[in-house]
Design an enzyme around this catalytic site. Sequence first.
Site, PDB file in Angstrom:
ATOM      1  N   THR A  82       0.884  -1.300   0.177  1.00 58.58           N
ATOM      2  CA  THR A  82      -0.065  -0.094   0.035  1.00 58.58           C
ATOM      3  C   THR A  82       0.912   1.302  -0.214  1.00 58.58           C
ATOM      4  O   THR A  82       0.739   2.263  -0.737  1.00 58.58           O
ATOM      5  CB  THR A  82      -0.915  -0.049   1.204  1.00 58.58           C
ATOM      6  OG1 THR A  82      -1.949  -1.085   1.165  1.00 58.58           O
ATOM      7  CG2 THR A  82      -1.528   1.341   1.420  1.00 58.58           C
ATOM      8  N   ASN A 154      -5.661  -9.185  -7.861  1.00 54.86           N
ATOM      9  CA  ASN A 154      -5.572  -9.778  -6.656  1.00 54.86           C
ATOM     10  C   ASN A 154      -6.732 -10.945  -6.320  1.00 54.86           C
ATOM     11  O   ASN A 154      -6.677 -11.807  -5.378  1.00 54.86           O
ATOM     12  CB  ASN A 154      -5.625  -8.837  -5.425  1.00 54.86           C
ATOM     13  CG  ASN A 154      -6.450  -7.792  -5.291  1.00 54.86           C
ATOM     14  OD1 ASN A 154      -6.675  -6.936  -6.453  1.00 54.86           O
ATOM     15  ND2 ASN A 154      -7.455  -7.790  -4.381  1.00 54.86           N
ATOM     16  N   GLN A 182       0.765  -8.998  -6.253  1.00 55.37           N
ATOM     17  CA  GLN A 182       0.448 -10.303  -6.420  1.00 55.37           C
ATOM     18  C   GLN A 182       1.319 -11.077  -7.326  1.00 55.37           C
ATOM     19  O   GLN A 182       1.345 -12.150  -7.441  1.00 55.37           O
ATOM     20  CB  GLN A 182      -1.042 -10.352  -6.909  1.00 55.37           C
ATOM     21  CG  GLN A 182      -2.234 -10.119  -6.004  1.00 55.37           C
ATOM     22  CD  GLN A 182      -2.101 -10.812  -4.780  1.00 55.37           C
ATOM     23  OE1 GLN A 182      -1.697 -11.720  -4.594  1.00 55.37           O
ATOM     24  NE2 GLN A 182      -2.549 -10.013  -3.579  1.00 55.37           N
ATOM     25  N   GLY A 203       6.304  -7.916   0.824  1.00 54.97           N
ATOM     26  CA  GLY A 203       7.089  -9.207   1.378  1.00 54.97           C
ATOM     27  C   GLY A 203       6.273 -10.339   1.646  1.00 54.97           C
ATOM     28  O   GLY A 203       6.404 -11.465   0.997  1.00 54.97           O
ATOM     29  N   THR A 242      12.936   4.648  10.364  1.00 51.52           N
ATOM     30  CA  THR A 242      13.744   3.404  10.670  1.00 51.52           C
ATOM     31  C   THR A 242      13.394   2.402   9.970  1.00 51.52           C
ATOM     32  O   THR A 242      12.266   2.034  10.034  1.00 51.52           O
ATOM     33  CB  THR A 242      13.909   3.237  11.963  1.00 51.52           C
ATOM     34  OG1 THR A 242      14.458   4.484  12.743  1.00 51.52           O
ATOM     35  CG2 THR A 242      14.956   2.223  12.182  1.00 51.52           C
ATOM     36  N   CYS A 324      -8.259  -6.694   2.569  1.00 48.98           N
ATOM     37  CA  CYS A 324      -7.734  -5.506   3.048  1.00 48.98           C
ATOM     38  C   CYS A 324      -9.073  -4.580   3.522  1.00 48.98           C
ATOM     39  O   CYS A 324      -9.094  -3.402   3.364  1.00 48.98           O
ATOM     40  CB  CYS A 324      -7.021  -4.838   1.963  1.00 48.98           C
ATOM     41  SG  CYS A 324      -5.481  -5.553   1.598  1.00 48.98           S
TER      42      CYS A 324
END
Length: 385
Positions: A82, A154, A182, A203, A242, A324
């Site tokens: 996203t 998706n 995807q 990931g 970070t 989602c």
Amino acid sequence: MTSRTEKNSGGSDVVYLDANATEPLRPQAREALLEAADLTGNPSSVHRAGRKARALLEQARNTVARYLDVAPLNCIFTSGGTEANVLAMRGLGQGCRFLIGRTEHDAVRKGAPEDAHVAWLDVDANGQVRLDKLEQVLAQDETPAFVCLMLANNETGVLHPIDDVVLLCRKYGAHLHVDAVQAAGRLPLSVEKSGIDSLACSGHKMGGPKGAGALLLRGPAPARVLPIFEGGGQEQGRRGGTPPLPAIAGLAAALGAALEQPRDLAPLRNSIEQAAVAAGAKVFGADVPRLNNTVSLALPGRRAQAQLMRLDLDGICVSAGSACSSGKVAFSHVLEAMGADDLAGQALRVSLPWNVTEQDVARFIESYTRMAQSPAAIGLMDSLV
């Protein structure tokens, strides 16, 4: 091949067939995640602990860049797909008009800057973008265009004809952004050779941990990207914050494992389709290229949520459209755009994970067939939702 610890109400193993929501963690990703989690240093620190963390971060960057064929400095790590999509649209699309496919994920459908002009691109009955409509919209305005089309849908797994889209975008000087969340890890991809200008991946969709994604940019030199938030200037000042090093290390390991050890899941997918059609279901996108792990099935007259509940009682985990939407089950905008009408609220998505077994598929076929042939059971579920 797979380790299952969850049990259904009957005590038997749960069958997980919702890979497009999230893939099971690959062993290589788990190992990389734990190794990175043991490092204390911040990759931005200059002492030896920081340098060690930085070295692992850049190793992951080089790995992802190599597999997806971009310059390492054009691999920007994000928190997921996203953010990668929104960073591309808002960081690269300033002053552009946006051309967005009607079957895109909500991350893209809602990702354009608030003041941007958005035109919606129609798809055909199979879910592929209509190239004639795309060219028509590209040609009607001289304002620079930012085209957003996912490589693989998706919900249906349908692949857009991206090579043809690239040619049209080049003809009209448009930027092409591809949501490959995807597709990455399931298809070989080369950002440089494809002509795609920017590409997003995630990931956990390829067997890595949740919490990391990447935006990949074409070109030999680091591209200028307006950050969504600046933070401490990380990622060459293009994405502050970070970096989640364990998740990033897992992403890189998962991508490598997925592409180095590909598995053809089409035979298992085809078995599911044949059994479902025999039970009265309709398959969406069956006439065009699709991901080999994904099938979208509709049972006429049977609400998707009732089907989900019935299968879940049998220990079968599938979904209805995107995962989602805060756990909600609603009409699929993807299937509506394809002209599915009422079937858009009666469809399930079955997406096979990397570690699926023939026994898993047999369990699903048995449960789905029994459900399809038992209107009373579905009627009971309907009365509960």
